[in-house]
Design a protein around this motif. Structure first.
Motif, mmCIF file in Angstrom:
data_model
loop_
_atom_site.group_PDB
_atom_site.id
_atom_site.type_symbol
_atom_site.label_atom_id
_atom_site.label_comp_id
_atom_site.label_asym_id
_atom_site.label_seq_id
_atom_site.Cartn_x
_atom_site.Cartn_y
_atom_site.Cartn_z
ATOM 1 N N GLN A 155 1.432 17.384 -14.792
ATOM 2 C CA GLN A 155 2.861 17.148 -14.439
ATOM 3 C C GLN A 155 3.884 16.885 -15.496
ATOM 4 N N ILE A 156 3.357 15.516 -15.029
ATOM 5 C CA ILE A 156 3.498 14.180 -15.810
ATOM 6 C C ILE A 156 3.029 13.847 -16.709
ATOM 7 N N ASP A 157 3.806 12.714 -17.723
ATOM 8 C CA ASP A 157 2.998 11.941 -18.443
ATOM 9 C C ASP A 157 2.403 10.347 -18.409
ATOM 10 N N VAL A 158 3.599 9.817 -18.018
ATOM 11 C CA VAL A 158 3.116 8.738 -16.840
ATOM 12 C C VAL A 158 3.770 7.829 -15.509
ATOM 13 N N ALA A 159 3.003 7.710 -14.852
ATOM 14 C CA ALA A 159 3.409 7.523 -13.546
ATOM 15 C C ALA A 159 3.089 6.008 -12.865
ATOM 16 N N ILE A 160 3.589 5.987 -11.617
ATOM 17 C CA ILE A 160 3.777 4.804 -10.261
ATOM 18 C C ILE A 160 2.994 4.429 -9.603
ATOM 19 N N MET A 194 13.536 19.910 -30.886
ATOM 20 C CA MET A 194 13.533 19.331 -29.890
ATOM 21 C C MET A 194 12.531 18.656 -29.678
ATOM 22 N N THR A 195 12.504 17.469 -29.350
ATOM 23 C CA THR A 195 11.871 16.615 -29.128
ATOM 24 C C THR A 195 11.700 16.587 -27.337
ATOM 25 N N LYS A 196 10.387 17.170 -27.036
ATOM 26 C CA LYS A 196 10.002 16.903 -26.063
ATOM 27 C C LYS A 196 10.093 15.403 -25.640
ATOM 28 N N LYS A 197 10.749 15.690 -24.134
ATOM 29 C CA LYS A 197 10.936 14.810 -22.907
ATOM 30 C C LYS A 197 9.835 14.206 -22.274
ATOM 31 N N LEU A 198 10.140 13.039 -21.964
ATOM 32 C CA LEU A 198 8.961 12.411 -21.683
ATOM 33 C C LEU A 198 8.988 11.948 -20.222
ATOM 34 N N ARG A 199 7.893 12.509 -19.553
ATOM 35 C CA ARG A 199 7.775 12.693 -18.144
ATOM 36 C C ARG A 199 7.409 11.541 -17.213
ATOM 37 N N LEU A 200 8.354 11.090 -16.114
ATOM 38 C CA LEU A 200 7.534 9.712 -15.377
ATOM 39 C C LEU A 200 7.850 10.050 -14.154
ATOM 40 N N GLY A 201 6.895 9.823 -14.091
ATOM 41 C CA GLY A 201 6.425 10.196 -11.917
ATOM 42 C C GLY A 201 6.425 8.557 -10.941
ATOM 43 N N LEU A 261 15.633 3.371 -17.494
ATOM 44 C CA LEU A 261 16.008 4.356 -17.482
ATOM 45 C C LEU A 261 16.788 5.938 -18.003
ATOM 46 N N ASN A 262 17.132 5.375 -16.558
ATOM 47 C CA ASN A 262 19.102 6.531 -16.210
ATOM 48 C C ASN A 262 19.599 6.799 -17.649
ATOM 49 N N GLN A 263 19.802 5.401 -18.259
ATOM 50 C CA GLN A 263 20.696 5.766 -19.220
ATOM 51 C C GLN A 263 20.293 6.440 -20.746
ATOM 52 N N GLN A 264 18.579 6.960 -20.898
ATOM 53 C CA GLN A 264 17.679 7.604 -21.423
ATOM 54 C C GLN A 264 17.366 9.368 -21.071
ATOM 55 N N THR A 265 18.357 9.875 -20.845
ATOM 56 C CA THR A 265 18.380 10.998 -20.212
ATOM 57 C C THR A 265 17.741 11.946 -20.966
ATOM 58 N N ASN A 266 18.283 11.678 -22.152
ATOM 59 C CA ASN A 266 17.510 12.984 -23.299
ATOM 60 C C ASN A 266 16.272 12.672 -23.724
ATOM 61 N N ALA A 267 15.957 11.243 -23.205
ATOM 62 C CA ALA A 267 13.906 11.260 -23.849
ATOM 63 C C ALA A 267 13.419 11.097 -22.632
#
Length: 264
Positions: free
Chosen positions: A47-52, A1-8, A22-28
């Motif tokens: 704790q996250i991979d990408v952030a604003i 199972m691919t790990k989800k990308l965590r966006l802050g 991104l709301n339609q991509q909850t599987n990824a």
């Protein structure tokens, strides 16, 4: 199972067009919401991979790369970053800063110092938008809370407008970033597509946000289409560099920072 990308991401209306797609991509993708000042720490701690993140935090770190062509910025009045004062601006002696936004706190200091020649005492607060609960002359309020304040009781200073009048440039409040040593293939395209989907759906977002914030649909639509801008072009980059120069001369950021873009 691919790990989800965590966006802050920040929980404010101004970020909703950037994450709508991104709301339609909850599987990824997993979205984690937090105030701007806490997202850099979450990124640093993996704790996250990408952030604003607040633009000033980009310059303070030196470890981030900016996702190109995307920002939360304004070119003139921004509506959601304001100083509310009980006295004329020139008479401010003590100001309370909303500690949830590091960039807006720095911008307050720069505008009051450079444009108004003021160096008031600064305190921190997080009373949302009940200004009556602070005994300072003025208070900085950001985000959705700033738009809820009934400001006819106060002298107001829109910091986006003040910056534009002072420099003639846009102001960049926040940018998407990743760690420079972290490659995330396709992230630039993912976030660009999400932004474009959000901008196409801005009318739908305005309706949703008007219900959430109890503001009129027209005000939300005007905010999302006129007050806030989402590009990071030449003028925005010039505004970002100018902000860095003033922040550096005020001792708010270290010397030698450069703007580096992510290339993956």
């Amino acid at each position: 199972m691919t790990k989800k990308l965590r966006l802050g991401v920040v929980p404010y209306m101004n970020a909703k067009p950037l994450i709508y797609g991104l709301n339609q991509q909850t599987n990824a993708v997993e979205l984690l919401f937090e105030v701007p000042s806490l997202l850099p720490t979450m990124l640093n701690n993996d704790q996250i991979d990408v952030a604003i993140i607040p633009s000033i935090e980009y310059f303070r770190s030196g470890d981030y790369a900016i996702i190109p062509n995307i920002s939360i910025s304004s070119c003139g009045a921004v509506e959601s970053v304001k100083i509310f004062s009980k006295v004329p601006i020139h008479n401010i002696r003590v100001a309370a800063l909303d500690k949830s936004s590091l960039t807006s706190c720095a911008l307050t200091r720069i505008i009051l110092k450079e444009q108004y020649h003021l160096s008031p005492q600064y305190t921190q607060w997080n009373k949302e938008y009940d200004i009556s609960r602070t005994d300072t002359d003025a208070a900085l309020i950001i985000g959705d809370n700033a738009m809820k304040v009934i400001d006819n009781e106060y002298v107001t200073l829109d910091l986006g407008q003040a910056w534009f009048e002072f420099t003639g440039l846009p102001f960049v409040y926040a940018v998407w970033v990743v760690k420079r040593d972290r490659r995330i293939p396709g992230i630039n395209k993912l976030l660009k597509n999400a932004k474009e989907a959000g901008i196409r759906s801005v009318r739908k977002l305005a309706v949703t946000e008007s219900h959430r914030l109890q503001l009129t649909e027209q005000r939300c639509l005007n905010y999302l289409t006129n007050s806030i801008r989402y590009n990071l072009g030449k003028e925005e980059i010039k505004g970002l560099q100018t902000f860095y120069q003033y922040a550096m001369s005020s001792g708010l950021v270290p010397k030698g920072a450069e703007i580096v873009f992510n290339d993956s």
